[in-house]
Design a protein around this motif. Sequence first.
Motif, PDB file in Angstrom:
ATOM      1  N   CYS B  10       0.928  -1.174   0.006  1.00  0.00           N
ATOM      2  CA  CYS B  10       0.176   0.029   0.099  1.00  0.00           C
ATOM      3  C   CYS B  10       0.888   1.163  -0.076  1.00  0.00           C
ATOM      4  N   GLY B  11       0.624   2.129  -0.933  1.00  0.00           N
ATOM      5  CA  GLY B  11       1.342   3.580  -0.942  1.00  0.00           C
ATOM      6  C   GLY B  11       2.461   3.443  -1.715  1.00  0.00           C
ATOM      7  N   GLU B  13       3.034   3.621  -5.129  1.00  0.00           N
ATOM      8  CA  GLU B  13       3.054   4.540  -6.060  1.00  0.00           C
ATOM      9  C   GLU B  13       2.985   5.948  -5.708  1.00  0.00           C
ATOM     10  N   TYR B  39     -13.318  -7.344  -7.637  1.00  0.00           N
ATOM     11  CA  TYR B  39     -14.270  -6.864  -6.735  1.00  0.00           C
ATOM     12  C   TYR B  39     -14.848  -7.797  -5.830  1.00  0.00           C
ATOM     13  N   ILE B  42     -12.189  -9.281  -3.511  1.00  0.00           N
ATOM     14  CA  ILE B  42     -11.697  -8.543  -2.282  1.00  0.00           C
ATOM     15  C   ILE B  42     -12.880  -8.446  -1.270  1.00  0.00           C
ATOM     16  N   THR B  43     -13.990  -8.539  -1.712  1.00  0.00           N
ATOM     17  CA  THR B  43     -15.186  -8.294  -0.409  1.00  0.00           C
ATOM     18  C   THR B  43     -15.002  -9.791   0.284  1.00  0.00           C
ATOM     19  N   VAL B  54     -10.109   0.039   6.925  1.00  0.00           N
ATOM     20  CA  VAL B  54     -10.824   0.795   6.328  1.00  0.00           C
ATOM     21  C   VAL B  54     -10.249   1.140   4.918  1.00  0.00           C
ATOM     22  N   SER B  55      -9.266   1.235   4.826  1.00  0.00           N
ATOM     23  CA  SER B  55      -8.177   1.922   3.625  1.00  0.00           C
ATOM     24  C   SER B  55      -8.414   0.959   2.437  1.00  0.00           C
ATOM     25  N   PRO B  56      -9.251   1.054   1.315  1.00  0.00           N
ATOM     26  CA  PRO B  56      -9.284   0.089   0.257  1.00  0.00           C
ATOM     27  C   PRO B  56      -8.074  -0.545  -0.116  1.00  0.00           C
ATOM     28  N   GLN B  57      -6.781   0.119  -0.092  1.00  0.00           N
ATOM     29  CA  GLN B  57      -5.706  -0.389  -0.729  1.00  0.00           C
ATOM     30  C   GLN B  57      -5.219  -1.499   0.247  1.00  0.00           C
ATOM     31  N   LEU B  58      -5.696  -1.426   1.369  1.00  0.00           N
ATOM     32  CA  LEU B  58      -5.359  -2.571   2.555  1.00  0.00           C
ATOM     33  C   LEU B  58      -6.240  -3.705   2.236  1.00  0.00           C
ATOM     34  N   LYS B  59      -7.328  -3.678   1.798  1.00  0.00           N
ATOM     35  CA  LYS B  59      -8.284  -4.567   1.571  1.00  0.00           C
ATOM     36  C   LYS B  59      -7.498  -5.380   0.155  1.00  0.00           C
ATOM     37  N   CYS B  86       2.462   4.188   9.216  1.00  0.00           N
ATOM     38  CA  CYS B  86       0.861   3.977   9.272  1.00  0.00           C
ATOM     39  C   CYS B  86       0.681   2.462  10.132  1.00  0.00           C
ATOM     40  N   GLU B  88      -2.185   1.464  10.432  1.00  0.00           N
ATOM     41  CA  GLU B  88      -3.211   0.589  10.138  1.00  0.00           C
ATOM     42  C   GLU B  88      -2.608  -0.328   8.931  1.00  0.00           C
TER      43      GLU B  88
END
Lengths: 144, 410
Positions: B10-11, B13, B39, B42-43, B54-59, B86, B88
């Motif tokens: 995550c992060g 880029e 999608y 991921i869910t 909460v952060s989508p990139q972590l999902k 960070c 999270e």
Amino acid sequence: MKIFIMPPNSLILYDLVERFGHQPLSVMGTLRERVSGREMESPPLNVTPADVTKGLKYAGIEVPSGIRGRMAVWGPMIDEAEAAIIMHDTPFTFGCVGCHRTNLLLMHLIRKKKIPTIEVNYPEDEEEGKIMVSKIKTFLEGLK
Amino acid sequence: MTIKIAQISCGTEYSGIQSEIENAAATVGGKMVYPDVSYEEITRAVDDFGFDPVSPQLKLMIARAKALADGHYDADAVFIASCFRCAEGALVRNEVRRYLQEHARLPVVTYSFTERLKAAQLLTRMEALVTIVAKKELLARERQVGLTAGIDSGSSTTKAMILRDNEIIGKSWTPTGEVIGSAQEVLDEALEEAGVKFNDLEGIGVTGYGRFLIGRKLDANLIQEELTTNSKGAVWLADRQRGEATIIDIGGMDNKAITVRDGIPDNFTMGGICAGASGRFLEMVSKRLRVEITELGALADKGDWSKVNMNSYCSVFGIQDLVTSLAAGHTIEDVAAAACHSVAEQVYEQQLQEIDVRRPIIQVGGTSLISGLVTAVGEMVGSEPIVPENSQYIGAAGGALLSSGFLEGQ
């Protein structure tokens, strides 16, 4: 007027703003300009470490680099914004910045700027969707 | 053969470092790949995983890890990274790493980055990942054959060891000065002790910071990063080649914590941001206490660290604490113990939290000769580390052992 939309890559909000005669400040345009308007120094988004340093204008050095890099992209758009639309509880397919901490900071900066802002929730069904569009329409038409 | 390293992050880029990661991988024959997920996946993955950040990139990180564990995506190794500071991101990074270690037999390395990350900082880690995959058979070697030499060009000291038929017959070390000169000096001394000539050597393995320069000069048949080489050397010297273990190597400039299964690393961390957590800090302490570094451990064993307030998160402030403590009338034994405790505490907090410590713990490297530091590490992790004989020679021993792997079948 220049309208900041949140999430900043929402195609639906972008379309609504444009449809009602305003200029959406969008991440798509900013990132397109970054990727196609200059040599690729730092693929894939061409956010360079120098940009991350520019993000210090919005968040201190103790803030993770990913947030400062995002703020380097979206912070200047908030500086430019004359009004804003914030949508809450959006699924990430609707558009997202990837990092919730950045979301919180972006919303705070918009509110702090005290520009005309409408905050709506993501609609759960068609009826709520119509109400949301109607609210945004009224808001946008009321802006001078 | 290109080694596919799955990036779960995550992060990167938005920190402007993605190209540095890709460059580091390409330099060592690897290629970063990104597990594709839909999608719905991921869910579902987040639900199954039981951690909904909460952060989508972590999902997305969780979904990518699950795709690897379920075999839906093919990769040889995994690089897990998130932004430094960070919370999270750190939670997800660590849980994803644990999940992959439980559900996939892939070597994993974790990293927390800032925008200042350069490819060179990742080279050793990427090289180790590639080595574990590409040289699996070589790393499985448990016995040295023939006559081989190993050279470890470290940031503080350079070591050489000569092995013949699985026995140590010569060794030497010196403080690192000019890289080639220091290596030549220790190699000559080790050869002399062994009673053999350079031309008699059947193989040479080189590791450490100066490995490429020395390896080219001596025409070594093995030039390899220190994470895998030191691991092999450590389990060989400690005679713990089978089963699990954790290797702790507190070096002059950086620290390594490596978990191994049957002598092959499967997870490692490498720290090197702060000199306050390294052997260099203990050298500075010795100098200020006006004792030899070789005496520091015994002094520390006689002292009580809890009497001295020392938080050497920065070597400069650590020395400041030391000066203040001495001025307040504390004994040099207590100060030495506090210095050892402080280094051990930082290794525990910074490195050992990134891996799951497996017993036994094998402590190696030059600093493992400082008994006070070994005591402090033992107190921190709750069990006494094994310090094998010649523990400072792990890199050289590993180099000599692994280079002999090329001899059979010649």
